[in-house]
Write an enzyme that holds these catalytic residues in place. Structure first.
Site, PDB file in Angstrom:
ATOM      1  N   THR A   1     -15.556   3.412  67.260  1.00 52.58           N
ATOM      2  CA  THR A   1     -14.553   3.651  68.294  1.00 52.58           C
ATOM      3  C   THR A   1     -14.362   5.152  68.441  1.00 52.58           C
ATOM      4  OG1 THR A   1     -12.420   2.987  69.167  1.00 52.58           O
ATOM      5  CG2 THR A   1     -12.517   3.287  66.780  1.00 52.58           C
TER       6      THR A   1
ATOM      7  N   LYS B   1     -18.516   7.011  69.475  1.00 48.69           N
ATOM      8  CA  LYS B   1     -19.447   6.163  70.231  1.00 48.69           C
ATOM      9  C   LYS B   1     -20.687   6.895  70.735  1.00 48.69           C
ATOM     10  CE  LYS B   1     -15.707   3.226  71.834  1.00 48.69           C
ATOM     11  NZ  LYS B   1     -15.169   2.388  72.899  1.00 48.69           N
TER      12      LYS B   1
ATOM     13  N   ASN C   1     -20.815   0.981  70.808  1.00 49.43           N
ATOM     14  CA  ASN C   1     -19.620   0.596  70.042  1.00 49.43           C
ATOM     15  C   ASN C   1     -19.974  -0.457  68.978  1.00 49.43           C
ATOM     16  OD1 ASN C   1     -19.951  -1.604  71.838  1.00 49.43           O
ATOM     17  ND2 ASN C   1     -17.776  -2.093  71.695  1.00 49.43           N
TER      18      ASN C   1
ATOM     19  N   GLY D   1     -14.568   8.217  78.405  1.00 47.15           N
ATOM     20  CA  GLY D   1     -15.523   7.331  77.761  1.00 47.15           C
ATOM     21  C   GLY D   1     -15.398   5.891  78.234  1.00 47.15           C
ATOM     22  N   ALA D   2     -14.181   5.382  78.325  1.00 46.86           N
ATOM     23  CA  ALA D   2     -13.985   3.994  78.752  1.00 46.86           C
ATOM     24  C   ALA D   2     -14.461   3.828  80.193  1.00 46.86           C
ATOM     25  CB  ALA D   2     -12.517   3.610  78.625  1.00 46.86           C
TER      26      ALA D   2
ATOM     27  N   TYR E   1      -3.299  -1.309  76.641  1.00 45.13           N
ATOM     28  CA  TYR E   1      -2.844  -2.619  76.154  1.00 45.13           C
ATOM     29  C   TYR E   1      -1.493  -2.575  75.437  1.00 45.13           C
ATOM     30  CZ  TYR E   1      -5.185  -1.022  71.875  1.00 45.13           C
ATOM     31  OH  TYR E   1      -5.578  -0.300  70.778  1.00 45.13           O
TER      32      TYR E   1
ATOM     33  N   GLY F   1      -4.700  -5.075  79.679  1.00 42.36           N
ATOM     34  CA  GLY F   1      -5.633  -4.323  78.834  1.00 42.36           C
ATOM     35  C   GLY F   1      -6.127  -5.118  77.639  1.00 42.36           C
TER      36      GLY F   1
END
Ligand code: ATR
Length: 276
Positions: free
Chosen positions: A69, A73, A94, A135-136, A220, A241
């Site tokens: 994480t 990554k 990941n 990144g996400a 989230y 999320g």
């Protein structure tokens, strides 16, 4: 205690790592399937400069699964033996599985975003507005384009939006153009805005949201962010999320165990832990 000399180890590494929900989610799944003697999932806080040594240790110890994480990554790619083509295109792993001493890297984050969207809509030719270019966002952008949707990326730092847009053949703009989202079918927030300490904020003014749209926030905690509350009030469909966390974890579980993941149990473990 059912852990034995035969138990396979899976470890999530990151920095910070204390907040990670991966161990509870995976261990709950092992228990539900009665395989808690075969697999155990733990976590370790690892500095970026120690990722190389950590991966060496994975080989020496015969660790079965190494979950990466933030911020590992990208760094981890350098030290593994093989990278799945999708993870390569995304530029991040990941999920690293140890197959008889060979370390193979995958990315399941993109599935975390695409699976919950496809439970309620087809993505083909849909107009998707993605906010954020970190990144996400890279994994999400890959998934959106992979499914044939049209994508525009909005970011505070427009240079980062431009770079991401170039990599995935998308449009881009700055947050000054955010009113454009009213013209989009799907809006995804991939920034940390909405999460503490910015839990009272949203990058999308409510006036640009409307019924018929799908609004997905990858934050989230809190479960229902300001963006999702606003979206719900105008009658848009919302995706939490927690779904991204769940579905990236389900895909990862299946890579590590070769078994079908117990979705309900995994969701419950996340919900229960997020209440704490
Ligand atoms: P991750 O890997 O979780 O996506 P990241 O790579 O640090 O994290 O990306 C964070 C994203 O949130 C970026 O798009 C960032 O915008 P910038 O590229 O302009 O920095 C965005 N972000 C974070 N805080 C923000 C804020 N207060 N306002 C707007 N965007 C923000």
């Amino acid at each position: 205690m059912s852990i034995s000399a035969k138990t396979k180890m899976c470890i999530i590494i990151g920095d910070p790592i204390e907040h990670s929900l991966s161990p509870v989610m995976h261990n709950a799944a092992y228990k539900a399937l009665g395989i808690e003697d075969q697999f155990v999932f733990t976590a370790a806080k690892i500095k970026v400069e120690d990722v190389k040594k950590t991966i060496k240790a994975v080989r020496i110890l015969g660790v079965h699964g190494l979950t990466c994480t933030i911020p590992h990554k990208i760094e981890a790619i350098k030290y593994i033996d093989k990278i799945d083509p999708i993870a390569k295109k995304i530029g991040a792993v990941n999920t690293i599985v140890n197959k008889k001493g060979k370390l193979i890297g995958y990315n399941t984050d993109w599935l975390g975003a695409i699976i919950p969207l496809e439970k309620i809509t087809s993505l083909k030719n849909k107009k998707v507005a993605l906010i954020g270019a970190g990144g996400a966002a890279r994994a999400i952008a890959f998934g959106i384009k992979n499914r044939g949707a049209k994508l525009k990326i909005f970011n505070r730092d427009v240079k980062k939006a431009k770079k991401l847009a170039k990599d995935f053949k998308a449009d881009y703009g700055s947050l000054n153009e955010i009113e454009d989202v009213s013209d989009y079918d799907i809006i995804i927030n991939s920034t940390s805005v909405g999460m503490k300490p910015l839990e009272k904020q949203s990058l999308v003014p409510k006036k640009y949201l409307h019924k018929g749209q799908i609004v997905f926030d990858i934050v989230y905690k809190p479960k229902k962010t300001k963006l999702l509350k606003d979206a719900e009030r105008v009658g848009a469909k919302i995706i939490f999320g927690i779904d991204m966390l769940l579905y990236q974890g389900i895909a990862q579980f299946e890579i590590y165990t070769g078994l079908e993941a117990p979705e309900k149990i995994m969701r419950k473990s996340l919900e229960d832990n997020l209440k704490k």
